[in-house]
Design a protein around this motif. Structure first.
Motif, PDB file in Angstrom:
ATOM      1  N   ASN A 263     -25.509  -9.839  38.683  1.00 54.32           N
ATOM      2  CA  ASN A 263     -26.077  -8.754  39.489  1.00 54.32           C
ATOM      3  C   ASN A 263     -26.086  -9.065  40.986  1.00 54.32           C
ATOM      4  OD1 ASN A 263     -26.560  -7.188  37.218  1.00 54.32           O
ATOM      5  ND2 ASN A 263     -28.653  -7.982  36.961  1.00 54.32           N
ATOM      6  N   ILE A 264     -25.092  -9.773  41.444  1.00 55.66           N
ATOM      7  CA  ILE A 264     -24.951 -10.055  42.874  1.00 55.66           C
ATOM      8  C   ILE A 264     -24.166  -8.926  43.526  1.00 55.66           C
ATOM      9  CG2 ILE A 264     -23.958 -11.631  44.569  1.00 55.66           C
ATOM     10  CD1 ILE A 264     -24.455 -13.893  42.618  1.00 55.66           C
ATOM     11  N   ILE A 265     -24.662  -8.415  44.652  1.00 55.90           N
ATOM     12  CA  ILE A 265     -24.013  -7.322  45.366  1.00 55.90           C
ATOM     13  C   ILE A 265     -23.147  -7.909  46.473  1.00 55.90           C
ATOM     14  CG2 ILE A 265     -24.371  -5.250  46.737  1.00 55.90           C
ATOM     15  CD1 ILE A 265     -27.007  -4.842  45.348  1.00 55.90           C
ATOM     16  N   ASP A 266     -21.875  -7.547  46.454  1.00 54.94           N
ATOM     17  CA  ASP A 266     -20.918  -8.052  47.444  1.00 54.94           C
ATOM     18  C   ASP A 266     -20.682  -6.981  48.503  1.00 54.94           C
ATOM     19  OD1 ASP A 266     -18.941  -9.305  48.856  1.00 54.94           O
ATOM     20  OD2 ASP A 266     -17.358  -8.924  47.376  1.00 54.94           O
ATOM     21  N   VAL A 267     -21.089  -7.274  49.745  1.00 57.04           N
ATOM     22  CA  VAL A 267     -20.854  -6.372  50.877  1.00 57.04           C
ATOM     23  C   VAL A 267     -20.135  -7.143  51.988  1.00 57.04           C
ATOM     24  CG1 VAL A 267     -22.755  -4.776  50.428  1.00 57.04           C
ATOM     25  CG2 VAL A 267     -23.193  -6.893  51.664  1.00 57.04           C
ATOM     26  N   SER A 268     -19.342  -8.088  51.596  1.00 54.77           N
ATOM     27  CA  SER A 268     -18.686  -8.967  52.572  1.00 54.77           C
ATOM     28  C   SER A 268     -17.667  -8.240  53.428  1.00 54.77           C
ATOM     29  CB  SER A 268     -17.993 -10.129  51.848  1.00 54.77           C
ATOM     30  OG  SER A 268     -17.031  -9.645  50.908  1.00 54.77           O
ATOM     31  N   SER A 269     -17.292  -7.005  53.051  1.00 56.97           N
ATOM     32  CA  SER A 269     -16.255  -6.305  53.808  1.00 56.97           C
ATOM     33  C   SER A 269     -16.770  -5.731  55.121  1.00 56.97           C
ATOM     34  CB  SER A 269     -15.665  -5.171  52.957  1.00 56.97           C
ATOM     35  OG  SER A 269     -16.670  -4.238  52.610  1.00 56.97           O
ATOM     36  N   PHE A 270     -18.106  -5.664  55.301  1.00 55.80           N
ATOM     37  CA  PHE A 270     -18.600  -5.107  56.566  1.00 55.80           C
ATOM     38  C   PHE A 270     -19.823  -5.844  57.124  1.00 55.80           C
ATOM     39  CE2 PHE A 270     -20.531  -2.756  53.090  1.00 55.80           C
ATOM     40  CZ  PHE A 270     -21.874  -2.688  53.429  1.00 55.80           C
ATOM     41  N   MET A 271     -20.403  -6.823  56.379  1.00 52.18           N
ATOM     42  CA  MET A 271     -21.554  -7.518  56.944  1.00 52.18           C
ATOM     43  C   MET A 271     -21.658  -8.972  56.475  1.00 52.18           C
ATOM     44  SD  MET A 271     -24.678  -5.673  54.835  1.00 52.18           S
ATOM     45  CE  MET A 271     -25.802  -7.003  55.109  1.00 52.18           C
ATOM     46  N   ASP A 272     -20.520  -9.576  56.116  1.00 49.40           N
ATOM     47  CA  ASP A 272     -20.559 -10.996  55.735  1.00 49.40           C
ATOM     48  C   ASP A 272     -19.314 -11.699  56.250  1.00 49.40           C
ATOM     49  OD1 ASP A 272     -21.012 -13.449  54.671  1.00 49.40           O
ATOM     50  OD2 ASP A 272     -21.175 -12.804  52.587  1.00 49.40           O
ATOM     51  N   SER A 273     -18.269 -11.724  55.451  1.00 44.87           N
ATOM     52  CA  SER A 273     -17.037 -12.368  55.909  1.00 44.87           C
ATOM     53  C   SER A 273     -16.397 -11.592  57.043  1.00 44.87           C
ATOM     54  CB  SER A 273     -16.046 -12.495  54.744  1.00 44.87           C
ATOM     55  OG  SER A 273     -16.619 -13.257  53.692  1.00 44.87           O
ATOM     56  N   MET A 274     -16.518 -10.290  56.983  1.00 43.34           N
ATOM     57  CA  MET A 274     -16.032  -9.428  58.051  1.00 43.34           C
ATOM     58  C   MET A 274     -17.193  -8.519  58.468  1.00 43.34           C
ATOM     59  SD  MET A 274     -12.618  -7.024  58.184  1.00 43.34           S
ATOM     60  CE  MET A 274     -13.069  -6.048  56.746  1.00 43.34           C
ATOM     61  N   VAL A 275     -17.436  -8.467  59.756  1.00 45.12           N
ATOM     62  CA  VAL A 275     -18.630  -7.782  60.255  1.00 45.12           C
ATOM     63  C   VAL A 275     -18.224  -6.557  61.066  1.00 45.12           C
ATOM     64  CG1 VAL A 275     -20.723  -7.983  61.642  1.00 45.12           C
ATOM     65  CG2 VAL A 275     -19.879  -9.956  60.346  1.00 45.12           C
ATOM     66  N   ASP A 276     -18.845  -5.425  60.736  1.00 44.31           N
ATOM     67  CA  ASP A 276     -18.701  -4.217  61.535  1.00 44.31           C
ATOM     68  C   ASP A 276     -19.763  -4.294  62.632  1.00 44.31           C
ATOM     69  OD1 ASP A 276     -18.663  -1.699  62.662  1.00 44.31           O
ATOM     70  OD2 ASP A 276     -18.381  -0.659  60.758  1.00 44.31           O
ATOM     71  N   VAL A 277     -19.341  -4.772  63.807  1.00 43.54           N
ATOM     72  CA  VAL A 277     -20.308  -5.046  64.867  1.00 43.54           C
ATOM     73  C   VAL A 277     -20.971  -3.770  65.379  1.00 43.54           C
ATOM     74  CG1 VAL A 277     -19.211  -7.205  65.570  1.00 43.54           C
ATOM     75  CG2 VAL A 277     -18.418  -5.046  66.556  1.00 43.54           C
ATOM     76  N   ASN A 278     -20.248  -2.662  65.407  1.00 43.13           N
ATOM     77  CA  ASN A 278     -20.851  -1.410  65.867  1.00 43.13           C
ATOM     78  C   ASN A 278     -21.955  -0.952  64.915  1.00 43.13           C
ATOM     79  OD1 ASN A 278     -19.175  -1.229  68.118  1.00 43.13           O
ATOM     80  ND2 ASN A 278     -17.560  -0.195  66.948  1.00 43.13           N
ATOM     81  N   LEU A 279     -21.679  -1.063  63.605  1.00 38.74           N
ATOM     82  CA  LEU A 279     -22.695  -0.688  62.631  1.00 38.74           C
ATOM     83  C   LEU A 279     -23.902  -1.613  62.727  1.00 38.74           C
ATOM     84  CD1 LEU A 279     -23.663   0.938  60.189  1.00 38.74           C
ATOM     85  CD2 LEU A 279     -22.375  -0.647  58.722  1.00 38.74           C
ATOM     86  N   MET A 280     -23.683  -2.910  62.922  1.00 35.51           N
ATOM     87  CA  MET A 280     -24.800  -3.845  63.025  1.00 35.51           C
ATOM     88  C   MET A 280     -25.618  -3.609  64.295  1.00 35.51           C
ATOM     89  SD  MET A 280     -24.848  -5.605  60.276  1.00 35.51           S
ATOM     90  CE  MET A 280     -24.302  -4.100  59.440  1.00 35.51           C
ATOM     91  N   ASP A 281     -24.948  -3.205  65.371  1.00 30.50           N
ATOM     92  CA  ASP A 281     -25.689  -2.883  66.592  1.00 30.50           C
ATOM     93  C   ASP A 281     -26.624  -1.693  66.366  1.00 30.50           C
ATOM     94  OD1 ASP A 281     -24.727  -4.913  68.153  1.00 30.50           O
ATOM     95  OD2 ASP A 281     -23.099  -3.736  69.039  1.00 30.50           O
ATOM     96  N   GLU A 282     -26.102  -0.657  65.709  1.00 32.07           N
ATOM     97  CA  GLU A 282     -26.926   0.518  65.446  1.00 32.07           C
ATOM     98  C   GLU A 282     -28.074   0.183  64.492  1.00 32.07           C
ATOM     99  OE1 GLU A 282     -24.550   3.758  64.138  1.00 32.07           O
ATOM    100  OE2 GLU A 282     -23.084   3.581  65.767  1.00 32.07           O
ATOM    101  N   CYS A 283     -27.774  -0.634  63.468  1.00 32.26           N
ATOM    102  CA  CYS A 283     -28.831  -1.031  62.533  1.00 32.26           C
ATOM    103  C   CYS A 283     -29.878  -1.898  63.225  1.00 32.26           C
ATOM    104  CB  CYS A 283     -28.222  -1.780  61.350  1.00 32.26           C
ATOM    105  SG  CYS A 283     -27.224  -0.753  60.247  1.00 32.26           S
ATOM    106  N   GLY A 284     -29.444  -2.755  64.132  1.00 38.64           N
ATOM    107  CA  GLY A 284     -30.386  -3.607  64.856  1.00 38.64           C
ATOM    108  C   GLY A 284     -31.350  -2.798  65.702  1.00 38.64           C
ATOM    109  N   ILE A 285     -30.838  -1.732  66.347  1.00 43.17           N
ATOM    110  CA  ILE A 285     -31.704  -0.880  67.161  1.00 43.17           C
ATOM    111  C   ILE A 285     -32.704  -0.128  66.284  1.00 43.17           C
ATOM    112  CG2 ILE A 285     -31.730   1.139  68.675  1.00 43.17           C
ATOM    113  CD1 ILE A 285     -29.023   0.197  69.774  1.00 43.17           C
ATOM    114  N   GLU A 286     -32.209   0.440  65.176  1.00 44.95           N
ATOM    115  CA  GLU A 286     -33.097   1.220  64.303  1.00 44.95           C
ATOM    116  C   GLU A 286     -34.157   0.339  63.649  1.00 44.95           C
ATOM    117  OE1 GLU A 286     -32.784   3.791  60.194  1.00 44.95           O
ATOM    118  OE2 GLU A 286     -31.100   3.836  61.608  1.00 44.95           O
ATOM    119  N   LEU A 287     -33.764  -0.822  63.136  1.00 44.28           N
ATOM    120  CA  LEU A 287     -34.738  -1.712  62.508  1.00 44.28           C
ATOM    121  C   LEU A 287     -35.676  -2.322  63.544  1.00 44.28           C
ATOM    122  CD1 LEU A 287     -35.506  -2.804  59.729  1.00 44.28           C
ATOM    123  CD2 LEU A 287     -33.964  -4.735  60.109  1.00 44.28           C
ATOM    124  N   GLY A 288     -35.188  -2.531  64.756  1.00 45.18           N
ATOM    125  CA  GLY A 288     -36.045  -3.072  65.809  1.00 45.18           C
ATOM    126  C   GLY A 288     -37.149  -2.113  66.215  1.00 45.18           C
TER     127      GLY A 288
END
Length: 687
Positions: A507-532
């Motif tokens: 039951n391990i969830i693999d999301v390495s395509s956008f937030m682990d081995s490869m990072v979608d920096v634009n998405l992480m920036d938006e998530c960082g602002i919203e969670l902040g």
């Protein structure tokens, strides 16, 4: 007494709201006792109505000038003639007693209250005497007539107990009587120690939590089933029958009260009243409960202002009540308040808070001191002045009887104001009290506000426990509702998880395509602002995360919050000499893994915000919490991008009493299919 005051203070004395007496410079005829009262403003001028025993005249005085005038010798001589010389060694009590003796010698047994004798007072039970000093009061009345009109309220006993009547020092006991009292007291103490029944549940008074109602409204949880009925012991049946009988007797007693409220009768006969009281509370103002009240109108603002902080809106107040018969003046204030609360509840269907206040004056002790000499306090007093008085309602009669007793009574004669509040919601009845003891010299009906304020505060504390009232609940509710809405970053993250996320074995969830081995920096920036935004009010000073997966969201958040980002290594570096370390285990990294943080990176004064990519079992976040605890810092919250709701992470962290926020909640990964929270079949309250 006041020789140092300039003459212009006379006008300011007259403008006071309290009545006082001054002496004329000439010889003392019967009208020498002047009563100044009733200050008012008319056409830009100040007027003072002055009443005497013979004449009635009105003196108009110009407003005082703002500029202070210099003292004049002639003015001071005129001012001093208003007062007799006082012995420099005289105490205030001596001055007071001398003044009382002068008044008694001057007017005989009739004590003037500042009103003329041209008319008589209507002492019928239906009359409502006005307060002494009001512009609408009867123009003629003396102390004896006032006290005679309240003969029905006279009492011989004292609200503090007979043993408190008078001064204990007035009577001296011989050695035998003192020894006898000591023996009696010792026996009482021994009985209390030997027969201590404080641990006996049968003797314990009911507490507010004894009436705590179950959250379930199912009839099966309220009605006792047959099996429980069969298992009841005979004593339990007897107790239930006694309770039913007591309740019946209590209701029969309340049914004898004949209080009337004109506004309540109108509401009972109005077809629109039911829909009015059934309306929802004003949620836009933060209210989530609708109640009603039956307290004095003057105290309504205090009640509304206090309960507003707990989300309680009062639909209306029924404050004006009249006695239906003479017997209503004899009921206890508890019975009156309970009757009002139940009557209003029956008409409105809303929980009701009702009030009633009483006023009592202690009687003067009439016993004699040893040797046969009469007590100085009682000498020369009429039986009406020496009697005690008790009223179960606060009205104009308080100021009336106080004004009649003050000239001929000890200024320290005790009076008591007592207020009770009764809450009734159809099932639960709660009483709370406020009491205030006041010397007669300082007594007036305004003291009722003290007892009412105390009773309202006590009732608020009781209802907080009974109804789980939270302080300013709308603030938390608005914050919670603001976070439920999907912002663009949350929608994008949910879409990527559903489209690109994969479920691996265990039951391990693999999301390495956008937030682990490869990072979608634009998405992480938006998530960082919203969670902040969710943690900005926590005012963190540093962000702590785990290398390396946690850095993808921790760094954008640190940039938005403008705080340093500290990450815990999983292996020790050669540059790390003095460190904090904690061990943990997880499905993704294995067992007995170590997290290491340099001691120089965390101070005891820091407010740490823990940020990570996933919240599963909570083991990694718990290890970071232990490091923060070792450093003596404070954790202000835990934030993650994705939370596995089906796992026990949030429950595991609940013992640390820190807020936990997640952007996306995974409800299930059954059959390798990712199902997010708030889709069909799942509730947002799970998070």
């Amino acid at each position: 007494v006041a020789t140092c005051f300039p003459v212009f203070l006379i006008a300011s004395f007259f403008s006071s709201s309290h009545a006082f007496f001054v002496r004329e410079p000439s010889a003392r005829p019967p009208s020498a006792f002047v009563h100044a009262k009733n200050t008012y403003l008319q056409s830009g001028k100040q007027g003072i109505s002055v009443y005497g025993d013979i004449s009635h005249k009105k003196i108009m005085m110009a407003p005082l000038n703002a500029k202070r005038r210099k003292k004049d010798k002639e003015d001071m001589e005129f001012f001093n003639r208003w007062y007799d010389s006082v012995d420099k060694d005289a105490t205030p009590d001596d001055v007071y007693r001398d003044e009382q003796e002068r008044l008694l010698n001057q007017v005989g047994n009739t004590i003037s209250t500042g009103l003329s004798d041209s008319s008589t007072y209507d002492g019928s039970s239906n009359s409502s005497p006005k307060a002494v000093g009001s512009a609408e009061s009867v123009d003629s009345q003396n102390a004896e007539a006032v006290l005679a009109s309240f003969a029905s309220a006279a009492v011989s006993n004292n609200f503090l107990g007979d043993e408190w009547l008078g001064d204990d020092n007035d009577v001296e006991l011989d050695d035998e009587e003192l020894e006898m009292q000591r023996k009696i007291l010792d026996e009482q103490i021994d009985d209390w120690l030997n027969n201590d029944d404080s641990q006996d549940p049968a003797n314990e008074e009911n507490e507010i939590w004894d009436y705590w109602a179950s959250e379930s409204t199912d009839e099966d949880s309220i009605i006792m089933d047959d099996e429980q009925h069969e298992n009841m012991k005979p004593d339990e049946f007897a107790n239930e029958e006694e309770k039913i009988l007591e309740e019946k007797q209590y209701l029969e007693k309340l049914s004898q009260i004949t209080l009337k409220c004109e506004r309540l009768d109108k509401a009972m006969n109005n077809s629109n009243a039911a829909s009015y009281f059934a309306r929802d509370p004003d949620a836009s103002e933060g209210f989530d409960r609708m109640w009603v009240s039956a307290i004095d109108d003057a105290c309504m603002r205090n009640l509304v202002g206090l309960f507003k902080n707990y989300g309680v809106q009062f639909s209306n107040n029924f404050g004006e009540w009249e006695d239906g018969s003479e017997k209503d003046a004899l009921w206890s204030i508890e019975d009156i308040a309970a009757y009002k609360a139940r009557a209003v509840y029956e008409v409105t269907g809303l929980p009701c808070i009702a009030s009633r206040s009483s006023f009592e004056v202690e009687p003067v002790r009439t016993s004699s001191i040893p040797g046969g000499a009469a007590s100085p306090r009682v000498s020369g007093l009429s039986p009406r002045v020496a009697s005690g008085y008790r009223f179960n309602d606060i009205s104009d009669n308080v100021d009336q009887i106080v004004g009649a007793l003050q000239p001929s009574s000890d200024p320290c004669r005790l009076t008591q104001f007592r207020s009770v509040l009764c809450f009734y919601d159809g099932e639960m009845e709660i009483f709370d009290y406020g009491e205030c003891d006041v010397d007669l010299a300082l007594c007036n009906s305004m003291r009722t506000f003290v007892t009412m304020s105390t009773a309202i505060q006590e009732m608020c504390e009781s209802l907080q426990l009974a109804y789980s009232l939270a302080y300013q609940p709308w603030v938390k509710r608005q914050v919670r509702e603001s976070r439920r809405g999907y912002e663009p970053a949350t929608l994008k993250l949910r879409d990527r998880v559903l489209k690109e996320g994969k479920v691996l074995p265990n039951n391990i969830i693999d999301v390495s395509s956008f937030m682990d081995s490869m990072v979608d920096v634009n998405l992480m920036d938006e998530c960082g602002i919203e969670l902040g935004k969710r943690f900005v009010e926590m005012k963190p000073t540093k962000i702590l995360t785990v290398a390396t997966t946690g850095l993808v969201i921790a760094i954008p958040m640190a940039k938005y919050l403008q705080v340093p980002c500290v990450y815990a290594r999983k292996e020790r570096s050669v540059t790390m000499a003095d460190t904090y370390q904690a061990f943990y285990s997880s499905k993704t990294v294995g067992k007995n893994r170590e997290l290491i943080v340099s001691k120089s990176h965390i101070d005891s004064t820091d407010r740490i915000l823990i940020i990570d990519d996933f919240l599963s079992s909570g083991a990694g976040q718990e290890a970071l919490l232990r490091i923060i605890s070792d450093a003596g810092a404070l954790c202000v919250g835990v934030g993650v991008l994705i939370e596995k709701v089906y796992d026990s992470g949030r429950t595991f962290l609940s013992g640390f009493d820190v807020p936990v926020e997640s952007m996306v909640g995974v409800a299930s990964v059954k059959d390798t299919m990712i199902t997010l929270v708030e889709e069909d079949g799942f509730n947002v309250d799970v998070i």
